[in-house]
Design a protein around this motif. Structure first.
Motif, short mmCIF file in Angstrom:
data_model
loop_
_atom_site.label_atom_id
_atom_site.label_comp_id
_atom_site.label_asym_id
_atom_site.label_seq_id
_atom_site.Cartn_x
_atom_site.Cartn_y
_atom_site.Cartn_z
N LEU A 159 0.82 -1.21 0.00
CA LEU A 159 0.00 0.00 0.00
C LEU A 159 0.85 1.26 0.00
CD1 LEU A 159 -2.90 -1.03 2.41
CD2 LEU A 159 -2.98 -0.75 -0.08
N CYS B 91 1.40 2.68 -3.37
CA CYS B 91 0.26 3.27 -4.09
C CYS B 91 0.31 4.79 -3.91
CB CYS B 91 -1.06 2.74 -3.54
SG CYS B 91 -1.31 1.00 -3.88
N LYS B 92 0.52 5.48 -5.00
CA LYS B 92 0.57 6.94 -5.00
C LYS B 92 -0.48 7.44 -6.00
CE LYS B 92 4.43 6.87 -2.60
NZ LYS B 92 4.26 6.59 -1.24
N SER B 93 -0.83 8.70 -5.89
CA SER B 93 -1.86 9.24 -6.78
C SER B 93 -1.41 9.20 -8.24
CB SER B 93 -2.21 10.67 -6.38
OG SER B 93 -1.05 11.48 -6.42
N ASN C 273 0.35 6.80 -9.69
CA ASN C 273 0.38 5.46 -10.28
C ASN C 273 -0.95 4.71 -10.09
OD1 ASN C 273 0.51 4.65 -7.60
ND2 ASN C 273 2.50 3.67 -7.76
N ARG C 274 -2.00 5.44 -9.74
CA ARG C 274 -3.33 4.83 -9.62
C ARG C 274 -4.11 5.12 -10.89
NH1 ARG C 274 -6.31 6.27 -4.28
NH2 ARG C 274 -7.69 4.76 -5.23
N HIS C 275 -4.92 4.18 -11.29
CA HIS C 275 -5.73 4.38 -12.48
C HIS C 275 -7.18 4.65 -12.07
CE1 HIS C 275 -7.47 0.37 -11.98
NE2 HIS C 275 -6.24 -0.06 -11.76
N ASP C 276 -7.93 5.19 -13.01
CA ASP C 276 -9.35 5.45 -12.75
C ASP C 276 -10.11 4.13 -12.76
OD1 ASP C 276 -8.90 8.18 -12.64
OD2 ASP C 276 -9.18 8.42 -14.81
N GLU C 277 -11.29 4.17 -12.17
CA GLU C 277 -12.16 2.99 -12.17
C GLU C 277 -12.57 2.68 -13.61
OE1 GLU C 277 -16.55 1.95 -10.45
OE2 GLU C 277 -15.22 3.14 -9.19
#
Length: 91
Positions: free
Chosen positions: A69, A72-74, A76-80
């Protein structure tokens, strides 16, 4: 402690086996420990071949949920992703 470098970049060092409780212990010089990425508390597998060669293989540490966790950074996160409705699921 004598140190030699092999043809393929191997490090050769001599050390002494010492008694440690009811067992025997080998001290791993810091240069070798750094090279194989082990430290105090690291788990390793020991393999002895037919010619009495001892091989030390560091075990890879499984990451904890907290470790994962933390990655997990903003950025490298993908949209739903909406895959739509498949089958007869109840929504």
């Amino acid at each position: 402690m004598e140190k030699r470098i092999g043809k393929r970049g191997e490090i050769y060092m001599s050390t002494t086996i010492q008694k440690w409780g009811n067992s025997l212990g080998i001290r791993i010089p810091s240069q070798i420990a750094e090279r194989i990425a082990v430290s105090q508390g690291s788990e390793v597998d020991l393999v002895v071949s037919d010619d009495h060669t001892l091989i030390v293989i560091p075990k890879k540490k499984k990451p904890t949920l907290e470790d994962l966790l933390a990655q997990c950074k903003s950025d490298n996160r993908h949209d739903e992703i909406d895959f739509g409705v498949e089958g007869k699921e109840l929504l």
